[in-house]
Motif scaffolding. Sequence first.
Motif: not given
Length: 814
Positions: A424, A567-570, A598-600, A595, A420-422
Amino acid sequence: MKVLKFGGTSVGSSKNINNVINILENYGKDDSIACVVSAVGGITDKLLLAGKQAQNKDRNFVKTFEFIKEKHLSIIKALNPDNNLSILKYAEGRHNSLKNLLEGIFLINELSPKTSDKLVSYGERLSSFIIAGTMMNRGLSAGRKNTQKLIITNSNYTKAEVDYSITNQNIKDYFSSAPQNITILPGFVASSKTGEQTTLGRGGSDFTAAIIAAALHVEQLEIWTDVSGMFTTNPKLVKQAYPIEKISYQEAMELSHFGAKVLYPPTVQPVLSLDIPIHIKNTLEPDAAGTVISNEDIKSSNPVKGISNINNIALLTLEGSGMVGIPGFSKRLFETLSQEKINVIMITQASSEHSICLGIEDKESKNAKNAIDAVFENEIALGKIEPIIIETGLSIIALVGDNMKNHQGISGKMFSSLGKNNINIRAIAQGASEKNITAVIDEKDIKKALNTLHEQFFESKTKQLNVFITGVGNVGERLVEQIKQQKKYLKDNLKINLRVAGLSNSRTMVFDETGLDLTDWNTQLANGEKASLQDFFEKTRALNLRNSIFVDVTANADVANLYPQYLRESIAIVACNKIACSSDYNNYKELKRLSLKYNAPYLFETNVGAGLPVIDTLSNLIASGDKVNTIQAVLSGSLNFVFNNFTDKTKFYDIVKQAGAEGYTEPDPRIDLSGVDVARKILILARESGFKMNLEDIENTSFLSESGLKSDTVDDFYQTLIADEAHYQSLYASAKLNNCQLKYVAKFDNGKASVGLQEIPEGHPFYNLEGSDNIVMFYTERYPKQPMIIKGAGAGADVTASGLFADIIRLGND
């Protein structure tokens, strides 16, 4: 008998040594004490540096030596201002001997393991003599025993192996007749059977204490350091971390293996085998409870005991189809690393046998690759396997707990919260004992990962939100004030710790990763750095805080264009800016896609009804399977305010000016009065209802005069309002004649949308709409005749700010 060990920080200054002496004096009142001490903090590193400098013919070794000498002399004088001659004489002798040794290394240009052991032994020998001498000067029953006379080893220099039969007997014999209550012993140092100086390797002082404790069969070994025990995670990176009261040997060793610096597992083996508990205590806070490490069956509601990490990790991957079903690859791989003396920290292998991943120290990665590629040169040439792949700049993070195996969902919570916080995950390993779950991540994410996992497993379900607000104008100021006002309430009642980590207006911006002090945020912002939209994003990304939320309180297209980057950075987005959602349909869908990917979350409730739950209600209708047929709405609080206050006794120009002054219109009132703003709102509702539309598909019938539509500037526009007063009065007169109210209405019906000024007859739900109120009527398959109606204030800084605030809270409750 008690055995205590004090580390380098504990004896790193005269102040800290006085703390040590006070602790020993108190303990010595009731029992005899064996106290093992490390070298003065930093001295071992300086000794090694001096040795390297001398070996490399670098005369700077003299400066390093002088630093070592002065450090010890200053401590001696501070501890013994009136009676230090005997200690100074001993120190002078040791320093002269050290200098001669360094000169010898310089002359022969060599630093052998044997010489290295002699070199580093000076640190512990000096610190132990200084402490013992000081205690004797103060009249305490204390003495010093050189551990080199007690602990006997082989001649494996720098990491000697102990001969326990001789060593244990030496320790028992000495302490059975030691005359003093308190015996100070240097840690780390020993001697070989031939009398040569040796050392016990990494964690050697802990090892010394454990050897003595085991030989004497004491009830408990105390290790005193500069922290109050083993913490749930690294307290330097996670402020909420706290000491663990009790922990098992296995848990402590797992945490220590993965980076917890309080304990070095191999060194405590002597006490572990005898089931002697270890108590970690804080020299600077002697009354703190600390951590007890034992084999006691510890009952706890939390199966996770701690989170640890190791930085500077490289991931080595050996893969290839030629490995499948062929025995011997793993053996050759690990033998190669063993021969190169490369320690493997983590191992994971795919069940297909197609690849093996190894975690090692970053600094050893090049050597490892060269050695492995050489060993597998033939297989690589034949295409059976690929050349070794190395990924650097990584960290290992480990979740540890004896009882994790008895609780379902631990790994799910771990990986879900990281995802959820990007963050990896590059590799995963879990031992069969299930005492730890290990993951490899980018080193830049380590702080966020530790905070995220600590919040998940150790904090009372309090979720920290880090908010970055761009556009601190009229609405933005209200939002910040609302956050300040409700901060305590959110934490106490909703378990949301809301922090404003960044603020920006058109001139300046300011950041604080611990959260800005909202009692004085105006001053902080005024003194901030020059504002830049791109720099604001870069700084937000660089801080890399968990649960980050970007809040757009502007009407700026350039800000909206940055949404994909966030969004790409969550990084979640909360926006009252309508430009993004009313832009080209493909762009709108791309933001939705990003959204999800990236679960943002991307929330824009205030795009349509300020603080009214219009989009939320519509989303719930759609999600529950309902279908929207028609929408009728008054969606402009500013236009409703204008036409509710405009009469034949007022002037249109004055009412528009008043609307602007009270914050109902944009600085450029043409955005509101042209109907573009309303068109954007009905477009957003149509899209959220599932229809593909663009702004040009909406019929916009303007009520403005022709000169008003053609005006080039805001000032020109206001002049047209004065000149064309008769035009606007005619609109009012027509409505009055027909006993109607003027309302600017948006309509969507079966895929078509329009906006325009309408005369609303008495009895219609829009007729009595007062002030700046908005109203939306949804006609759906479930509400075909009597619509679902949402009505309330639709404009104004406070209600718009509250709408943004509600979206932020919604993210905190997810």
